[in-house]
Design a protein around this motif. Structure first.
Motif, PDB file in Angstrom:
ATOM      1  N   LYS A 380      99.923  46.522  33.114  1.00 51.44           N
ATOM      2  CA  LYS A 380     100.903  47.647  33.376  1.00 51.44           C
ATOM      3  C   LYS A 380     100.332  48.755  32.698  1.00 51.44           C
ATOM      4  CE  LYS A 380     105.566  49.125  33.899  1.00 51.44           C
ATOM      5  NZ  LYS A 380     107.064  48.818  33.651  1.00 51.44           N
ATOM      6  N   GLU A 381     100.031  48.481  31.429  1.00 51.11           N
ATOM      7  CA  GLU A 381      99.358  49.788  30.304  1.00 51.11           C
ATOM      8  C   GLU A 381      98.184  49.847  30.908  1.00 51.11           C
ATOM      9  OE1 GLU A 381      99.658  47.993  26.658  1.00 51.11           O
ATOM     10  OE2 GLU A 381     101.755  48.125  26.205  1.00 51.11           O
ATOM     11  N   ALA A 382      97.439  49.237  31.187  1.00 49.07           N
ATOM     12  CA  ALA A 382      95.930  49.558  31.697  1.00 49.07           C
ATOM     13  C   ALA A 382      96.203  50.522  32.996  1.00 49.07           C
ATOM     14  CB  ALA A 382      95.263  48.283  32.016  1.00 49.07           C
ATOM     15  N   ASP A 386      95.022  54.259  33.501  1.00 55.16           N
ATOM     16  CA  ASP A 386      94.041  54.729  34.464  1.00 55.16           C
ATOM     17  C   ASP A 386      94.513  55.989  35.259  1.00 55.16           C
ATOM     18  OD1 ASP A 386      92.277  52.955  33.905  1.00 55.16           O
ATOM     19  OD2 ASP A 386      92.797  51.473  35.413  1.00 55.16           O
ATOM     20  N   MET A 387      95.969  55.920  35.575  1.00 52.42           N
ATOM     21  CA  MET A 387      96.619  56.940  36.408  1.00 52.42           C
ATOM     22  C   MET A 387      96.811  58.303  35.723  1.00 52.42           C
ATOM     23  SD  MET A 387     100.039  54.738  37.934  1.00 52.42           S
ATOM     24  CE  MET A 387     100.535  56.346  38.467  1.00 52.42           C
ATOM     25  N   GLU A 388      96.858  58.121  34.164  1.00 47.33           N
ATOM     26  CA  GLU A 388      96.722  59.277  33.245  1.00 47.33           C
ATOM     27  C   GLU A 388      95.501  60.062  33.297  1.00 47.33           C
ATOM     28  OE1 GLU A 388      98.293  58.188  29.533  1.00 47.33           O
ATOM     29  OE2 GLU A 388     100.382  57.870  30.411  1.00 47.33           O
ATOM     30  N   ARG A 393      91.670  64.541  35.282  1.00 42.67           N
ATOM     31  CA  ARG A 393      90.478  64.766  35.660  1.00 42.67           C
ATOM     32  C   ARG A 393      90.714  65.794  36.973  1.00 42.67           C
ATOM     33  NH1 ARG A 393      88.718  59.448  34.957  1.00 42.67           N
ATOM     34  NH2 ARG A 393      89.272  58.637  37.153  1.00 42.67           N
ATOM     35  N   ASN A 394      91.892  65.441  37.519  1.00 41.09           N
ATOM     36  CA  ASN A 394      92.340  66.120  38.954  1.00 41.09           C
ATOM     37  C   ASN A 394      92.961  67.403  38.463  1.00 41.09           C
ATOM     38  OD1 ASN A 394      91.310  64.132  40.507  1.00 41.09           O
ATOM     39  ND2 ASN A 394      93.020  63.278  40.827  1.00 41.09           N
ATOM     40  N   ASN A 395      93.569  67.482  37.153  1.00 38.27           N
ATOM     41  CA  ASN A 395      93.972  68.814  36.756  1.00 38.27           C
ATOM     42  C   ASN A 395      93.406  69.303  35.341  1.00 38.27           C
ATOM     43  OD1 ASN A 395      95.758  71.102  36.389  1.00 38.27           O
ATOM     44  ND2 ASN A 395      97.635  69.616  36.502  1.00 38.27           N
ATOM     45  N   PRO A 396      92.040  70.112  35.390  1.00 37.28           N
ATOM     46  CA  PRO A 396      91.608  70.330  34.275  1.00 37.28           C
ATOM     47  C   PRO A 396      92.518  71.224  33.292  1.00 37.28           C
ATOM     48  CG  PRO A 396      90.136  70.690  36.002  1.00 37.28           C
ATOM     49  CD  PRO A 396      91.602  70.496  36.756  1.00 37.28           C
ATOM     50  N   GLU A 397      93.544  72.003  33.825  1.00 33.87           N
ATOM     51  CA  GLU A 397      94.315  72.933  33.041  1.00 33.87           C
ATOM     52  C   GLU A 397      95.038  72.099  32.158  1.00 33.87           C
ATOM     53  OE1 GLU A 397      96.422  75.435  35.708  1.00 33.87           O
ATOM     54  OE2 GLU A 397      94.692  76.389  36.434  1.00 33.87           O
ATOM     55  N   LEU A 398      95.560  71.177  32.596  1.00 34.94           N
ATOM     56  CA  LEU A 398      96.380  70.030  31.885  1.00 34.94           C
ATOM     57  C   LEU A 398      95.593  69.618  30.448  1.00 34.94           C
ATOM     58  CD1 LEU A 398      99.147  68.481  31.378  1.00 34.94           C
ATOM     59  CD2 LEU A 398      98.115  66.801  33.086  1.00 34.94           C
ATOM     60  N   THR A 399      94.544  69.366  30.922  1.00 33.98           N
ATOM     61  CA  THR A 399      93.658  68.807  29.784  1.00 33.98           C
ATOM     62  C   THR A 399      93.375  70.023  28.808  1.00 33.98           C
ATOM     63  OG1 THR A 399      92.423  67.247  31.543  1.00 33.98           O
ATOM     64  CG2 THR A 399      91.345  67.701  29.293  1.00 33.98           C
TER      65      THR A 399
END
Length: 407
Positions: A380-382, A386-388, A393-399
């Motif tokens: 579940k943690e893995a 992966d989802m995070e 990757r899909n939201n560079p601004e968040l990074t």
């Protein structure tokens, strides 16, 4: 008569009267006519439910244990699910109970494709090896139980196949007839060949040490402790909220006052419908349940011994008629006779030493379940990680905002 405050006398404090005496004579005319309404006891039912999961696992282990080489193709075991009453597929069973078996590939026949096989895990094999040690250590107890079963039986003889059939209830080893019985010719004589349906186990010599019931032993211990002679008597107690009719209370009170009849006494002269036979029959059931591992035995199994122990055809009514001594559970669609005094809530009070075998198996299952929970947690943690990562990757601004925040 000596009763503790929590036993029957706390329920029957009404004085006798002429009506009670007339009822007494009416009831003694036909014991079988006495009726007590069955009431569900949730705590005792729970005691049976507690064992459900590990007993199912034990059936699967036994199935593999009886195979040549103690290995089996997974698909063969899958075909036996209906007979084992296993509601899930074998592969699901293995994933839910890790630590029981190892899976490996082998050929069923030469030149065939390799298929999945099951064999015992190292941890399960250690539990099975420990089982042999426990049986050996408790062999005197097993011999005593066998002697007692024969000493209560008519002519001190019991069908050997029936004894093999109840080995789980009393904690007898699988090699009972083949290895254990021949070691004690001073106690037992096997007549006929086991497995042919007409073999019998006969008592060779009467041991007066074994001819004392749990009820009599308890009375002797209380007499020694108090210095007052205590006569043998059943403990009679109903849970809170359980009520019986006044007429039945009167009958039970008077029945309890009758002299205790040991299950090891000769009952050949008793009339089947007499009060004495009722007293003796209750004593036999009390002793049988006391000798069993969990102080309970399915009623159909007890019914197999009707001839040996002189039970009437309507013997199961004893468990409801004497509902302060016994409880008849209907859990799982099977009638099971239970000894009330042996339980506190849903837990056994005095545990049979042979239960160490079951305890070791249950501990192994618990370890496997903990291992599975840990694996599920890591998975579940893995997935969460992966989802995070995908989200970042899909939201560079968040990074970028996270990097700014961290700096």
């Amino acid at each position: 008569m000596f009763f503790q405050s929590h036993t029957i006398c706390s329920c029957f404090n009404a004085s006798r009267n002429s009506i009670g005496i007339r009822v007494w004579y009416q009831f003694t005319a036909s014991i079988s006519s006495l009726k007590v309404v069955w009431r569900k006891d949730q705590k005792l039912d729970q005691a049976i439910q507690n064992d459900k999961s590990w007993r199912q696992c034990a059936k699967v282990v036994k199935e593999v244990l009886n195979e040549p080489g103690q290995v089996i193709p997974l698909r063969y075991l899958e075909k036996r699910r209906e007979r084992l009453r296993l509601p899930i597929k074998i592969q699901t069973f293995l994933s839910r109970n890790p630590g029981l078996f190892d899976v490996y590939y082998d050929r069923i026949k030469p030149k065939t494709e390799p298929v999945k096989f099951l064999r015992f895990s190292d941890r399960l094999q250690r539990v099975l090896d420990e089982e042999e040690r426990i049986y050996l250590e408790n062999e005197p107890l097993i011999v005593a139980k066998l002697c007692k079963l024969l000493m209560m039986a008519k002519n001190n003889v019991v069908n050997a196949e029936k004894l093999v059939h109840v080995k789980r209830e009393f904690g007898f080893p699988n090699d009972l007839m083949v290895n254990l019985i021949p070691k004690y010719p001073e106690h037992f004589k096997l007549i006929g060949s086991p497995g042919e349906g007409n073999s019998f186990l006969e008592l060779v010599s009467w041991n007066p040490i074994f001819a004392k019931s749990v009820i009599e032993q308890r009375a002797d211990e209380e007499s020694e402790l108090t210095g007052i002679k205590i006569r043998p008597s059943f403990n009679w107690k109903l849970p809170k909220g359980f009520l019986i009719r006044k007429e039945m209370r009167e009958w039970i009170r008077d029945w309890m006052e009758l002299p205790y009849i040991s299950p090891y006494d000769d009952a050949s002269n008793f009339d089947q419908a007499s009060q004495e036979m009722e007293k003796r029959t209750v004593g036999v059931f009390h002793e049988l349940l006391s000798l069993s591992l969990y102080k309970r035995i399915p009623v159909p199994i007890l019914g197999k011994f009707t001839e040996e122990y002189r039970f009437s055809n309507a013997f199961s009514s004893v468990f409801t008629r004497h509902s302060g001594i016994f409880y008849m559970s209907l859990k799982g669609g099977i009638k099971t006779a239970m000894l009330r005094e042996a339980y506190k809530g849903d837990e056994l009070i005095d545990r049979d030493p042979l239960l160490e075998i079951n305890d070791n198996f249950i501990e192994l299952l618990a370890e496997g379940h903990e291992q599975r929970e840990e694996q599920l947690k890591l998975q579940k943690e893995a997935v969460q990680n992966d989802m995070e990562m995908v989200a970042m990757r899909n939201n560079p601004e968040l990074t970028e905002s996270e990097e700014l925040y961290s700096s």
